[in-house]
Design an enzyme around this catalytic site. Sequence first.
Site, PDB file in Angstrom:
ATOM      1  N   HIS A  98      -6.989  10.562 -35.670  1.00  0.00           N
ATOM      2  CA  HIS A  98      -7.202  11.700 -34.929  1.00  0.00           C
ATOM      3  C   HIS A  98      -8.088  12.559 -35.575  1.00  0.00           C
ATOM      4  O   HIS A  98      -8.250  12.647 -36.745  1.00  0.00           O
ATOM      5  CB  HIS A  98      -5.622  12.185 -34.748  1.00  0.00           C
ATOM      6  CG  HIS A  98      -5.399  13.644 -33.895  1.00  0.00           C
ATOM      7  ND1 HIS A  98      -6.173  14.756 -34.054  1.00  0.00           N
ATOM      8  CD2 HIS A  98      -4.988  13.498 -32.438  1.00  0.00           C
ATOM      9  CE1 HIS A  98      -5.978  15.560 -33.229  1.00  0.00           C
ATOM     10  NE2 HIS A  98      -5.382  14.888 -32.097  1.00  0.00           N
ATOM     11  N   GLY A 176      -6.809  21.492 -27.974  1.00  0.00           N
ATOM     12  CA  GLY A 176      -6.085  22.802 -28.329  1.00  0.00           C
ATOM     13  C   GLY A 176      -6.907  24.044 -27.916  1.00  0.00           C
ATOM     14  O   GLY A 176      -6.673  25.121 -28.479  1.00  0.00           O
ATOM     15  N   SER A 216      -6.983  19.149 -24.132  1.00  0.00           N
ATOM     16  CA  SER A 216      -6.624  20.133 -23.167  1.00  0.00           C
ATOM     17  C   SER A 216      -5.946  19.739 -21.731  1.00  0.00           C
ATOM     18  O   SER A 216      -6.339  20.265 -20.954  1.00  0.00           O
ATOM     19  CB  SER A 216      -7.390  21.307 -22.889  1.00  0.00           C
ATOM     20  OG  SER A 216      -7.485  21.998 -24.067  1.00  0.00           O
TER      21      SER A 216
HETATM   22  P1  PGA Z   1      -4.321  19.285 -26.683  1.00  0.00           P
HETATM   23  O1  PGA Z   1      -4.265  18.156 -28.007  1.00  0.00           O
HETATM   24  O2  PGA Z   1      -3.845  18.560 -25.526  1.00  0.00           O
HETATM   25  O3  PGA Z   1      -3.259  20.480 -27.416  1.00  0.00           O
HETATM   26  O4  PGA Z   1      -5.692  19.782 -26.529  1.00  0.00           O
HETATM   27  C1  PGA Z   1      -4.680  16.849 -27.743  1.00  0.00           C
HETATM   28  C2  PGA Z   1      -4.761  16.023 -29.019  1.00  0.00           C
HETATM   29  O5  PGA Z   1      -5.177  16.387 -30.025  1.00  0.00           O
HETATM   30  O6  PGA Z   1      -4.391  14.866 -29.039  1.00  0.00           O
END
Ligand code: PGA
Length: 256
Positions: A98, A176, A216
């Site tokens: 990740h 995020g 997101s």
């Molecule tokens: P997010 O995170 O949906 O909050 O953007 C996705 C991820 O980090 O897997």
Amino acid sequence: MNKNRIPMIAGNWKMHLNAKEAGELALALKKGLDPDLRHEVLIAPTYTNLAAVREALSGSKIILSSQDVHWEEKGAFTGAVSPAQILDAGCTHAIIGHSERRKIFGESDEVVNKKMKAALAHNIVPVLCIGETLEEREAQQTYRVLETQLAGAFAGLKAGEVARVVIAYEPVWAIGTGKTATPEQAQDAHTFVRKQMEKLYGGDYAAGVRILYGGSVKADNIDTLMAKPDIDGALVGGESLKADKFLRVIHFQEVL
Ligand code: PGA
């Protein structure tokens, strides 16, 4: 999505929730899941919440995953969790590479490769994350970054070993931030990733490998993303922490 590949919707709960909250959220998802749903749903809670979530999920088809895995079997590796330990906790899958692990914890492609090999040796399905930063995208380096990350993660692995791997394309600038890649941007990157997988393992493999989009993903943008032919699902962070919203993502409706 493409009818020949089973979609996967995955929730990454990151470092959120206590055990009680995680168990309750898992239970709400289990109860809200359409019993006829044919695609795969995965959740990746924090290590300390795995037991509570495992219990809440009993009797459901929801897949339990860890957010990471170490490559060593056991020993003096303070803070790390081994493949055998995550299996013992009930996980069948592990998120590997990740962008938060790469950026905050300094994980290199070599480390990602060791984790891929360790997971696969234990029959754990890796959900391998790759993706470019904003600077890399603006410098037209997206393809080069994806190519390097894929070559690094899969180094030394043979076609027979990687059959079940799931890839998640997660542009770092979209994680995020509320800035989702457009369906066209995501489709473009997914096409490139699939071409790279064809170079590494051939056309049949590339046609079957699932490539999730992450960054997101929300209840109100999943449908248009899933309408793209090379988007096989989603890896969802923030939106997977709200039962009603995540259930809507899980039960996406393709807008063609
Ligand atoms: P997010 O995170 O949906 O909050 O953007 C996705 C991820 O980090 O897997």
